[in-house]
Write an enzyme that holds these catalytic residues in place. Structure first.
Site, PDB file in Angstrom:
ATOM      1  CG  HIS A  21     100.415   5.538  19.777  1.00 13.30           C
ATOM      2  ND1 HIS A  21      99.414   6.471  19.820  1.00 13.30           N
ATOM      3  CD2 HIS A  21      99.787   4.336  19.661  1.00 13.30           C
ATOM      4  CE1 HIS A  21      98.232   5.877  19.718  1.00 13.30           C
ATOM      5  NE2 HIS A  21      98.424   4.573  19.627  1.00 13.30           N
ATOM      6  CG  MET A 169      98.276   9.799  27.251  1.00 19.42           C
ATOM      7  SD  MET A 169      99.687  10.505  26.424  1.00 19.42           S
ATOM      8  CE  MET A 169     100.109  11.769  27.603  1.00 19.42           C
ATOM      9  CB  SER A 170      92.961   6.225  24.857  1.00 17.59           C
ATOM     10  OG  SER A 170      92.104   5.691  23.868  1.00 17.59           O
TER      11      SER A 170
HETATM   12  P1  AMP Z   1      96.391   1.558  19.213  1.00 22.57           P
HETATM   13  O1  AMP Z   1      96.793   2.622  18.242  1.00 22.57           O
HETATM   14  O2  AMP Z   1      95.364   1.991  20.186  1.00 22.57           O
HETATM   15  O3  AMP Z   1      96.074   0.254  18.539  1.00 22.57           O
HETATM   16  O4  AMP Z   1      97.683   1.291  20.092  1.00 22.57           O
HETATM   17  C1  AMP Z   1      98.897   0.909  19.499  1.00 22.57           C
HETATM   18  C2  AMP Z   1      99.854   0.501  20.582  1.00 22.57           C
HETATM   19  O5  AMP Z   1     100.055   1.589  21.488  1.00 22.57           O
HETATM   20  C3  AMP Z   1      99.330  -0.680  21.431  1.00 22.57           C
HETATM   21  O6  AMP Z   1     100.412  -1.518  21.742  1.00 22.57           O
HETATM   22  C4  AMP Z   1      98.807   0.025  22.650  1.00 22.57           C
HETATM   23  O7  AMP Z   1      98.796  -0.794  23.810  1.00 22.57           O
HETATM   24  C5  AMP Z   1      99.821   1.146  22.804  1.00 22.57           C
HETATM   25  N1  AMP Z   1      99.255   2.221  23.625  1.00 22.57           N
HETATM   26  C6  AMP Z   1      98.085   2.873  23.441  1.00 22.57           C
HETATM   27  N2  AMP Z   1      97.883   3.763  24.440  1.00 22.57           N
HETATM   28  C7  AMP Z   1      98.942   3.674  25.263  1.00 22.57           C
HETATM   29  C8  AMP Z   1      99.329   4.325  26.476  1.00 22.57           C
HETATM   30  N3  AMP Z   1      98.571   5.257  27.035  1.00 22.57           N
HETATM   31  N4  AMP Z   1     100.497   3.968  27.055  1.00 22.57           N
HETATM   32  C9  AMP Z   1     101.282   3.008  26.507  1.00 22.57           C
HETATM   33  N5  AMP Z   1     100.983   2.365  25.353  1.00 22.57           N
HETATM   34  C10 AMP Z   1      99.829   2.683  24.746  1.00 22.57           C
END
Ligand code: AMP
Length: 264
Positions: A21, A169-170
């Site tokens: 993020h 990353m997640s």
């Molecule tokens: P989220 O909080 O999971 O909805 O993600 C918010 C934003 O962050 C989205 O555009 C995701 O694709 C991006 N994102 C999440 N994990 C990653 C990562 N490991 N690398 C790059 N972008 C990410």
């Protein structure tokens, strides 16, 4: 900010922020934009209530990380602000995206993504919006949303940020116990093995089934693991040596659902 000539770079998130993020925030800042981050765990994009309830929420840590990363505005709206009573959101035909991969396995998910982004983009009116390639299919859906309703907004897709062992990353990684976290690296390894097979002449189908088998044997339950056309996401029967391929996957590990992809 807009009236003083500054350009708004919008980064919508669901919080529990990590370096993936923050790389989006830094990318907006590097383009001279004012980074605006929303943190909103969007109930409408979850197709399982348990997943929504267990989604990690870390508001204080998020705020601190954003401050360090150069975020100018943190927007943390209540559900009633994003979805005011009586407000209606137009439908958007997502074509095949509704039936393929995430669209197929998470019914209603992309409709929820369309609804939240329609509302958030309407409020923030960004000059550019930053999304991660980690959610590859979502990026294609966002492209449609922008084409349909926000043609003035530029879409910036940033590369997937990974842990040192290769795991993407997640926020959901926080829910993995120590054993599952160790096993999780098998997932990007499986994607990598498929990309390598493309270069070594093994058939696409053989590469997919071998990788899925390896994952299942290791205890990762494969929901899908498939090579597709990187532009249309149509599943491929064989490698496409001319255009770009993408291998997309979703696995369950210790009750946690992980997705990842690699373009080649
Ligand atoms: P989220 O909080 O999971 O909805 O993600 C918010 C934003 O962050 C989205 O555009 C995701 O694709 C991006 N994102 C999440 N994990 C990653 C990562 N490991 N690398 C790059 N972008 C990410």
């Amino acid at each position: 900010m807009r009236s003083s000539g500054k350009r708004i770079g919008f980064i919508p998130t669901m919080g529990a922020l990590h370096e993936g993020h923050l790389a989006l925030v830094e990318s907006a800042a590097a383009r001279g934009m004012v980074p605006v981050v929303s943190v909103f765990v969007n109930p409408r994009q979850f197709n399982q209530s348990e997943d929504f309830e267990k989604y990690p929420r870390l508001p204080e840590q998020d705020a601190e990380k954003l401050e360090h990363a150069g975020c100018a505005v943190l927007f943390r709206p209540e559900t009633s602000v994003v979805y005011p009573a009586g407000n209606s959101i137009p439908a958007l035909d997502l074509g095949r995206m509704e039936n393929l991969f995430e669209g197929h396995f998470r019914p209603g998910h992309f409709r929820g993504v369309v609804e939240v982004l329609y509302q958030l983009f309407g409020m923030v009116r960004p000059d550019a919006a930053f999304f991660g390639a980690k959610d590859y299919q979502q990026c294609l859906v966002v492209r449609r949303i922008i084409e349909a309703w926000f043609p003035e907004t530029e879409l910036v897709i940033c590369p997937t940020i990974r842990e040192s062992d290769g795991l993407a990353m997640s926020s959901r990684n926080l829910r993995l116990d120590a054993v599952s976290r160790q096993l999780a690296v098998r997932f990007p390894d499986a994607l990598k093995s498929i990309v390598e097979s493309f270069h070594s002449g093994i058939s696409c189908h053989a590469a997919e089934s071998r990788a899925a088998e390896t994952l299942n044997e290791a205890g990762l339950e494969v929901e899908y693991l498939k090579v597709a056309d990187a532009r249309t996401l149509e599943p491929l029967n064989d490698w496409n040596p001319e255009g770009q391929n993408v291998v997309l996957g979703a696995v369950y590990l210790g009750g946690v659902r992980l997705i990842d992809n690699m373009v080649f």
